[in-house]
Enzyme design. Structure first.
Site, PDB file in Angstrom:
ATOM      1  N   GLN A   1      64.923 -33.873 100.742  1.00  0.00           N
ATOM      2  CA  GLN A   1      64.328 -32.592 100.405  1.00  0.00           C
ATOM      3  C   GLN A   1      65.353 -31.471 100.284  1.00  0.00           C
ATOM      4  O   GLN A   1      64.988 -30.332  99.972  1.00  0.00           O
ATOM      5  CB  GLN A   1      63.274 -32.215 101.456  1.00  0.00           C
ATOM      6  CG  GLN A   1      62.083 -33.143 101.527  1.00  0.00           C
ATOM      7  CD  GLN A   1      61.243 -33.147 100.261  1.00  0.00           C
ATOM      8  OE1 GLN A   1      61.277 -32.206  99.481  1.00  0.00           O
ATOM      9  NE2 GLN A   1      60.471 -34.206 100.053  1.00  0.00           N
TER      10      GLN A   1
ATOM     11  N   CYS B   1      53.235 -38.519 104.875  1.00  0.00           N
ATOM     12  CA  CYS B   1      54.096 -39.492 105.553  1.00  0.00           C
ATOM     13  C   CYS B   1      54.718 -38.897 106.818  1.00  0.00           C
ATOM     14  O   CYS B   1      55.849 -39.252 107.191  1.00  0.00           O
ATOM     15  CB  CYS B   1      55.185 -40.013 104.626  1.00  0.00           C
ATOM     16  SG  CYS B   1      54.561 -40.994 103.247  1.00  0.00           S
TER      17      CYS B   1
ATOM     18  N   LYS C   1      63.483 -37.450  93.398  1.00  0.00           N
ATOM     19  CA  LYS C   1      63.341 -36.059  93.828  1.00  0.00           C
ATOM     20  C   LYS C   1      64.438 -35.173  93.247  1.00  0.00           C
ATOM     21  O   LYS C   1      64.430 -33.954  93.430  1.00  0.00           O
ATOM     22  CB  LYS C   1      63.346 -35.979  95.354  1.00  0.00           C
ATOM     23  CG  LYS C   1      62.182 -36.725  96.011  1.00  0.00           C
ATOM     24  CD  LYS C   1      62.159 -36.501  97.503  1.00  0.00           C
ATOM     25  CE  LYS C   1      61.224 -37.480  98.206  1.00  0.00           C
ATOM     26  NZ  LYS C   1      59.824 -37.350  97.808  1.00  0.00           N
TER      27      LYS C   1
ATOM     28  N   HIS D   1      59.919 -38.019 108.471  1.00  0.00           N
ATOM     29  CA  HIS D   1      59.167 -38.838 107.515  1.00  0.00           C
ATOM     30  C   HIS D   1      59.070 -40.255 108.068  1.00  0.00           C
ATOM     31  O   HIS D   1      59.945 -40.720 108.795  1.00  0.00           O
ATOM     32  CB  HIS D   1      59.913 -38.828 106.177  1.00  0.00           C
ATOM     33  CG  HIS D   1      59.169 -39.397 105.024  1.00  0.00           C
ATOM     34  ND1 HIS D   1      59.040 -40.754 104.817  1.00  0.00           N
ATOM     35  CD2 HIS D   1      58.535 -38.802 103.981  1.00  0.00           C
ATOM     36  CE1 HIS D   1      58.365 -40.965 103.704  1.00  0.00           C
ATOM     37  NE2 HIS D   1      58.043 -39.795 103.170  1.00  0.00           N
TER      38      HIS D   1
ATOM     39  N   ASP E   1      68.771 -37.407 106.545  1.00  0.00           N
ATOM     40  CA  ASP E   1      67.854 -37.618 105.432  1.00  0.00           C
ATOM     41  C   ASP E   1      67.884 -36.348 104.584  1.00  0.00           C
ATOM     42  O   ASP E   1      67.354 -35.309 104.990  1.00  0.00           O
ATOM     43  CB  ASP E   1      66.450 -37.889 105.976  1.00  0.00           C
ATOM     44  CG  ASP E   1      65.383 -37.948 104.887  1.00  0.00           C
ATOM     45  OD1 ASP E   1      65.710 -37.760 103.705  1.00  0.00           O
ATOM     46  OD2 ASP E   1      64.194 -38.151 105.243  1.00  0.00           O
TER      47      ASP E   1
END
Length: 448
Positions: A238, A403, A261, A158, A235
């Site tokens: 997700q 992104c 999220k 991202h 990261d």
């Protein structure tokens, strides 16, 4: 509704409702019935999902990778805080400030347990995951990187996990390296191995790609990273809403997450980092709250984690994120993952039947624990046109580069369409999406 007031009782109740014959724990329920229909259990908790789209059609929301919807428990936690406990934290001796501080720090405790942190001191609240990555780049990076040092990334990252490191490299003279992909759209682990060397200081990688959906082998990446004497940033935006994540078992040094999220409010995120790292990192922003003593010509810093949290924080948003974590824990991340695996397999089955459609990233057959999303292109058609026609039918998906412009350039495309799922998604919604997609593709080809 899944209340945040009594998480233990809630978890037992949800388990019993899903599978009356199961034992008393969510883990036992998963083992006994991995296909539990969580949408049937939870949709009534999400007011927006009951809305109608234009022309009175049912609203189908398939853009959860961009932001999640919020359950009543989160909305009520926000309302309760602002109605009954609103005050500034840490600074007041009165009862409102004490209650606000307890709620705010309680959210930190919940976040620490959610990711398996050794102590709440390792959780730094930020505005979002992007700010958390920037914090590491500005604090750790500016303090410890030198010309010729190297940062290893991947082409699937991202922009939030690319741009801060580009800026850091420009400031410090460090170099960037990027690992590539396999033919199936997964991380090329051998290429990553080749990029890591004695000059590597940091490897920063997404756990689940927001475009490819691939689930990266963080354990193996951690071993490669630490064998070179480097640090690992993950990261987890997700992954955190979809499967259990534990920073200790991952072997990470930094991990970032985002409330919006996680079924929580926007404007809230966090950085987890090992306490020893946070201790040696200088403050990111200066101002109130992050200080111990202030003189006219110098200041000393507050203890962890407050030295990284300048100014009045997003108190209500932190409380809301804590309520969201309670909600997800009551459902059980194992059960969420199992249900979303079933949904993802069904989504791919329907998409693979669309003529000229190609999904980016591995299939569920190639990688069973991949993310619950599908980014795709249709030969000869623009993703924005597909998304606009679906929106006219009440179906919300994402179109564009998500992104991840370098990743799309890698595939030689300008953008893609993306349907992303949640535990609230139903099999019927996926079927209707697929039917409308076939109709939209036929219309665009006929009138193109």
């Amino acid at each position: 509704m899944l209340s945040t007031a009594n998480t233990a009782n809630t978890a037992t109740a949800v388990t019993a409702a899903a599978n009356p014959a199961a034992a008393a724990t969510p883990a036992d329920a998963v083992a006994a019935n991995p296909a539990t229909d969580l949408a049937a259990l939870t949709r009534a908790d999400f007011p927006l999902l009951a809305d109608q789209a234009c022309l009175g059609q049912p609203l189908i929301y398939l853009d959860h990778a961009a932001t999640s919807q919020k359950p009543k428990a989160v909305l009520e936690a926000l309302q309760r805080y602002y109605s009954h406990d609103n005050a500034n934290v840490h600074r007041g001796a009165h009862q409102l400030s004490a209650r606000a501080t307890d709620a705010f720090e309680g959210a930190r405790d919940k976040t620490a347990r959610f990711v398996g942190a050794a102590t709440p001191r390792e959780i730094v609240f930020t505005r979002n995951a992007s700010e958390a990555i920037n914090l590491v780049a500005r604090s750790w990076g500016d303090a410890f990187l030198r010309p010729g040092d190297e940062i290893v990334l991947t082409v699937m990252e991202h922009h939030s996990n690319l741009v801060p490191w580009q800026q850091l490299a420009a400031r410090t003279g460090a170099r960037l390296r990027h690992a590539g992909l396999t033919a199936s759209g997964e991380l090329d682990l051998e290429d990553l191995r080749a990029q890591i060397n004695e000059r590597t200081r940091l490897v920063s990688v997404v756990q689940i790609s927001n475009t490819l959906g691939c689930h990266n082998p963080i354990g193996a990446i951690s071993e490669l990273t630490h064998a070179a004497g480097a640090l690992l940033l993950v990261d987890a935006c997700q992954s955190l809403p979809h499967l259990p994540v534990n920073v200790q078992s991952l072997g990470a040094d930094f991990l970032v997450g985002s409330s919006h999220k996680l079924c929580g409010p926007t404007g809230m995120g966090f950085l987890w980092a090992r306490e020893a790292l946070l201790e040696v990192m200088p403050p990111f922003l200066g101002g109130g709250e992050m200080i111990q003593d202030v003189y006219l010509d110098h200041s000393t810093w507050a203890e962890l984690p407050h030295k990284f949290e300048a100014g009045t924080p997003a108190i209500g948003e932190a409380v809301g994120m804590g309520a969201a974590i309670d909600y997800l824990n009551a459902l059980g991340l194992d059960r969420i993952h199992a249900w979303e695996q079933r949904l993802t397999a069904h989504l791919f089955q329907r998409l693979q039947a669309v003529d000229g459609l190609r999904v980016l990233g591995p299939t569920p057959q190639e990688q069973p624990d991949r993310g619950a999303l599908a980014a795709f292109v249709v030969e000869g058609l623009h993703a924005n046109d597909i998304s606009a026609l679906l929106d006219a039918s009440g179906i919300c998906i994402r179109s564009g580069h998500h992104c991840t412009q370098p990743l799309h350039r890698h595939y030689g495309i300008s953008g893609s369409a993306r349907a992303s799922l949640s535990f609230t998604t139903t099999l019927e919604e996926i079927d209707r999406f697929a039917e409308e997609l076939v109709s939209s593709v036929a219309f665009l080809r006929e009138h193109g």
